[in-house]
Motif scaffolding. Structure first.
Motif, PDB file in Angstrom:
ATOM      1  N   ARG A  13      -7.188   4.882   2.601  1.00 42.19           N
ATOM      2  CA  ARG A  13      -5.770   4.403   2.936  1.00 42.19           C
ATOM      3  C   ARG A  13      -4.849   5.818   3.023  1.00 42.19           C
TER       4      ARG A  13
ATOM      5  N   ASN B 104      -8.460   5.929  -1.799  1.00 40.82           N
ATOM      6  CA  ASN B 104      -8.651   4.341  -1.722  1.00 40.82           C
ATOM      7  C   ASN B 104      -7.240   3.877  -1.815  1.00 40.82           C
ATOM      8  N   ASP B 105      -6.829   2.643  -1.307  1.00 40.53           N
ATOM      9  CA  ASP B 105      -5.817   1.682  -1.677  1.00 40.53           C
ATOM     10  C   ASP B 105      -6.381   0.802  -2.799  1.00 40.53           C
ATOM     11  N   PHE B 106      -5.728  -0.023  -3.083  1.00 38.95           N
ATOM     12  CA  PHE B 106      -6.122  -1.275  -4.216  1.00 38.95           C
ATOM     13  C   PHE B 106      -7.114  -2.082  -3.850  1.00 38.95           C
ATOM     14  N   ASN B 107      -7.303  -2.447  -2.376  1.00 41.36           N
ATOM     15  CA  ASN B 107      -8.369  -3.054  -1.754  1.00 41.36           C
ATOM     16  C   ASN B 107      -9.825  -2.230  -1.767  1.00 41.36           C
ATOM     17  N   GLY B 108      -9.671  -0.849  -2.051  1.00 46.72           N
ATOM     18  CA  GLY B 108     -10.891  -0.098  -1.804  1.00 46.72           C
ATOM     19  C   GLY B 108     -11.036   0.372  -0.545  1.00 46.72           C
ATOM     20  N   ASN B 109      -9.848   0.411   0.384  1.00 52.64           N
ATOM     21  CA  ASN B 109      -9.906   0.928   1.805  1.00 52.64           C
ATOM     22  C   ASN B 109      -9.494   2.446   1.602  1.00 52.64           C
TER      23      ASN B 109
ATOM     24  N   GLU C 167       0.919  -1.254   0.093  1.00 48.50           N
ATOM     25  CA  GLU C 167      -0.085   0.086   0.123  1.00 48.50           C
ATOM     26  C   GLU C 167       0.902   1.148  -0.077  1.00 48.50           C
TER      27      GLU C 167
ATOM     28  N   ARG D  39      -7.547   3.183   7.785  1.00 51.49           N
ATOM     29  CA  ARG D  39      -8.761   3.196   7.092  1.00 51.49           C
ATOM     30  C   ARG D  39      -9.979   3.589   7.866  1.00 51.49           C
TER      31      ARG D  39
END
Length: 280
Positions: A274, A267-272, A97, A245
């Motif tokens: 971040r 968002n980070d690549f997990n959608g959180n 991240e 998050r």
């Protein structure tokens, strides 16, 4: 021991401790570190007899992995932004991240000769990556830990990158003597109550001073960072933060109270939630 037997041993011995995807990732990293093999070598040379030292090294690694010691600490290195960084228990292991944070800064700041400050540098992964990726940037990195700074200096030297390192505590930092185009920080942001759901490899081995904040004061480090940024950023300068998050909106309130503007959650690549950015 052949390559195939080594892989089978790793899977058998670690099957009760890690999921299959983690084990396959460890397998690739171990072969690359110990034998300098790429994944294609593992496939093409599966029946090859391996040197005795590899079997001994593998057995040692497996025993340490069973104690949930992070593989990066066992090998003494971690990959970040395309480069190998030395890591010890004095510093956090760089996360994917955080690579996103570096990419964001590089993409949004195409100019040259920017003055950059990384607060709480740890292994130096952010500061060094920015010094390599930005055009003629002048990068300074601070940390409260002399042991962490020693690791960061080692990484800068190994990667032939010029970064100024300063031992400094953001909680007691004096008024700024310099002005910055970019300030970035990935400070401690995990609350004590979150320990209950964390993995042993983090809790038992990574430095708690770089991870945790009190439950009743999750903005412990962000408040002084925001206050410092509001005084130390150049006109139009930007602040970049990695965050918990669950604290994105609280983070935005903290930045607003410090007089910063153009506050955005990313968002980070997990959608959180971040990252948060702001400017003066």
């Amino acid at each position: 021991m052949t390559t195939r037997e080594a892989i089978s041993l790793l899977r058998t011995e670690l099957g009760a401790y890690y999921d299959s995807r983690e084990i396959e990732g460890m397998n690739r990293i171990i072969f690359e570190d110990v034998l300098l093999w790429q994944p294609v070598d593992i496939i093409m040379r599966e029946n090859e007899q391996l040197p005795e030292f590899f079997g001994n090294r593998l057995a040692s690694i497996i025993e340490r992995l069973k104690r949930h010691e992070p593989l990066q600490y066992i090998l003494g290195k971690a990959r970040f932004h395309g480069h190998s960084f030395a890591v010890t228990p004095a510093v956090l292991i760089p996360r994917p991240e955080t690579e996103q944070l570096v990419d964001m800064i590089v993409d949004e700041n195409p100019g040259s000769d920017l003055e950059v400050l990384d607060i709480g540098t740890g292994s130096g992964c952010i500061a060094i990556s920015l010094a390599r990726a930005l055009k003629f940037a002048q990068v300074t990195a601070t940390d409260i830990s002399s042991a962490a700074l020693e690791v960061a200096r080692q990484n800068a030297t190994a990667l032939k990158t010029r970064v100024k390192f300063v031992e400094q505590d953001i909680l007691t930092c004096r008024a700024p003597s310099e002005a910055w185009d970019i300030i970035v920080s990935n400070p401690p942001y995990i609350t004590e109550r979150e320990k209950a759901v964390m993995e042993r490899n983090v809790l038992d081995y990574e430095p708690h001073c770089a991870l945790f904040v009190p439950d009743d004061d999750p903005m412990l480090f962000y408040r002084p960072i925001a206050a410092y940024a509001s005084r130390a950023l150049k006109n139009g300068g930007r602040l970049y933060l990695e965050i918990n998050r669950a604290m994105a909106h609280q983070m935005c309130d903290t930045l607003r109270k410090s007089g910063l503007a153009n506050i955005q959650i990313h968002n980070d690549f997990n959608g959180n939630n971040r990252f948060v950015t702001a400017s003066l």
